[in-house]
Design an enzyme around this catalytic site. Structure first.
Site, PDB file in Angstrom:
ATOM      1  N   GLU A   1       0.834  -1.210   0.000  1.00 19.45           N
ATOM      2  CA  GLU A   1       0.000   0.000   0.000  1.00 19.45           C
ATOM      3  C   GLU A   1       0.868   1.259   0.000  1.00 19.45           C
ATOM      4  OE1 GLU A   1      -1.636   1.882   3.453  1.00 19.45           O
ATOM      5  OE2 GLU A   1      -1.230   0.151   4.716  1.00 19.45           O
TER       6      GLU A   1
ATOM      7  N   LYS B   1      -3.520  -1.554  15.687  1.00 19.53           N
ATOM      8  CA  LYS B   1      -3.085  -0.658  16.772  1.00 19.53           C
ATOM      9  C   LYS B   1      -4.208  -0.466  17.756  1.00 19.53           C
ATOM     10  CE  LYS B   1       0.327   2.320  14.746  1.00 19.53           C
ATOM     11  NZ  LYS B   1       0.292   2.606  13.307  1.00 19.53           N
TER      12      LYS B   1
HETATM   13  N1  PSU Z   1      -3.056   1.625  10.584  1.00 13.31           N
HETATM   14  C1  PSU Z   1      -1.740   1.718  10.801  1.00 13.31           C
HETATM   15  N2  PSU Z   1      -0.964   2.369   9.897  1.00 13.31           N
HETATM   16  C2  PSU Z   1      -1.487   2.922   8.771  1.00 13.31           C
HETATM   17  C3  PSU Z   1      -2.890   2.791   8.528  1.00 13.31           C
HETATM   18  C4  PSU Z   1      -3.628   2.137   9.454  1.00 13.31           C
HETATM   19  O1  PSU Z   1      -1.273   1.219  11.814  1.00 13.31           O
HETATM   20  O2  PSU Z   1      -0.746   3.528   7.978  1.00 13.31           O
HETATM   21  C5  PSU Z   1      -3.488   3.354   7.265  1.00 13.31           C
HETATM   22  C6  PSU Z   1      -3.773   2.242   6.255  1.00 13.31           C
HETATM   23  O3  PSU Z   1      -3.577   2.732   4.953  1.00 13.31           O
HETATM   24  C7  PSU Z   1      -5.241   1.939   6.477  1.00 13.31           C
HETATM   25  C8  PSU Z   1      -5.757   3.320   6.779  1.00 13.31           C
HETATM   26  O4  PSU Z   1      -5.885   1.343   5.380  1.00 13.31           O
HETATM   27  O5  PSU Z   1      -4.747   3.943   7.560  1.00 13.31           O
HETATM   28  C9  PSU Z   1      -7.069   3.275   7.521  1.00 13.31           C
HETATM   29  O6  PSU Z   1      -7.614   4.545   7.574  1.00 13.31           O
HETATM   30  P1  PSU Z   1      -9.129   4.741   8.088  1.00 13.31           P
HETATM   31  O7  PSU Z   1      -9.089   4.386   9.523  1.00 13.31           O
HETATM   32  O8  PSU Z   1      -9.425   6.189   7.825  1.00 13.31           O
HETATM   33  O9  PSU Z   1      -9.958   3.804   7.249  1.00 13.31           O
END
Ligand code: PSU
Ligand code: MN
Length: 302
Positions: A25, A159
């Site tokens: 990603e 996390k």
């Molecule tokens: N969790 C992490 N590191 C990240 C992300 C999530 O520990 O970099 C990033 C990933 O790209 C994930 C996105 O798909 O954040 C999720 O964002 P949201 O919670 O807005 O869907």
């Protein structure tokens, strides 16, 4: 699809030669880590995947195209751009049509990987059900994508900025298998364990590949989570990181952070509050995931 997808030379050659491909990603690069560590990390992850017998395909959107594999120059552009848009499922059509620079989330990387015929994807952490989601309704689109798109995701768990228990409940409802790789526990990103169990434990890449093959051959659509704990030497103290995360959550609330800005804000705050210590752990767990993901991809490709 020819109008929308373009392949790097390395990925095109790898596909033609029937090699195993691993998707990566790009939100982790644009929104997850600062420059220049982000670009260094991205390069090294790609190299680890090559060293383990597979071909890396970092995915991003540029010039109105979904790029499956980035050149050195494109990676640098993405890593330094102030305008890269965090691109989840709802944003994808807009970002392609408007020719903006788009960094793909887990959800969008899965969509693009499936369009390109790639089954394995390596990242750091997935999005999930946020704490307090019962009132904010903040649930990552990553979970819906895992429910429906046939791509397996290797990550270091989730996390604890998220409600890990509710995230696992959501995944259960949606029928997404959560495999503990060489562990019984569901790992919590910075730490190798959490109070939660994985659904199953598998110890060998070949066993994971077999499970995925059976799942998809049975027509059980959707992804799978391969939860690979951070190596012990980089695992952070659970109590310490919990305190930090609580501070970060409080600051997000005080600053009225909402929607897609929540995750990047929390990630940035945790980095700041640990004085960069979390960044080293974050980078190392991605490398570890790359080693495992490449090995599973090679087995799946047999
Ligand atoms: N969790 C992490 N590191 C990240 C992300 C999530 O520990 O970099 C990033 C990933 O790209 C994930 C996105 O798909 O954040 C999720 O964002 P949201 O919670 O807005 O869907
Ligand atoms: Mn969200």
């Amino acid at each position: 699809m020819k109008n929308y997808l373009t392949y790097s030379t390395e990925v095109a050659e790898g596909m033609a030669a029937g090699k195993a491909i691993v998707a990566l990603e790009s939100t982790i690069i644009s929104h997850g880590m600062p420059y220049p560590q982000n670009v260094e990390m991205a390069r090294k992850v790609e190299q680890i995947i090559r060293d383990n017998g597979a071909v890396p395909a970092t995915i991003a959107i540029m010039d109105g195209k979904i790029k499956i594999g980035l050149s050195e120059e494109e990676l640098e552009t993405l890593g330094t751009s102030k305008h890269a848009r965090k691109t989840s499922r709802r944003d994808l059509a807009y970002v392609v049509a408007s020719k903006e620079i788009g960094a793909t989330t887990v959800a969008t990387t899965m969509i693009c990987a499936e369009l390109a015929g790639i089954k394995m994807f390596v990242t750091g952490g997935i999005g999930g059900v946020h704490r307090g989601a019962e009132t904010t309704m903040d649930i990552s689109a990553d979970l819906e994508e895992l429910a429906s798109t046939n791509v397996a995701v290797v990550c270091a768990g989730a996390k604890s900025i998220l409600d890990i228990g509710l995230t696992l409940e959501y995944l259960e409802t949606k029928g997404v298998p959560v495999v503990g790789y060489q562990t019984d526990k569901f790992p919590a990103f910075y730490s190798a364990t959490s109070p939660f169990e994985a659904n199953f434990r598998l110890d060998e890449p070949q066993e994971v590949a077999e499970m995925l093959k059976v799942k998809w051959e049975l027509g059980l659509n959707g992804g799978a989570i391969i939860a690979n704990p951070i190596p012990a030497e980089f695992s952070m103290d659970e109590a310490y990181i919990t305190t930090i995360i609580e501070k970060a959550l409080q600051e997000a609330e005080e600053n009225g952070i909402k929607g897609k800005d929540v995750t990047p804000f929390l990630l940035g705050k945790v980095k700041e509050l640990t004085e960069g210590k979390s960044l080293e752990s974050n980078i190392e767990l991605v490398y570890n995931n790359a080693r495992v993901g490449a090995k599973i991809a090679v087995e799946l490709n047999k």
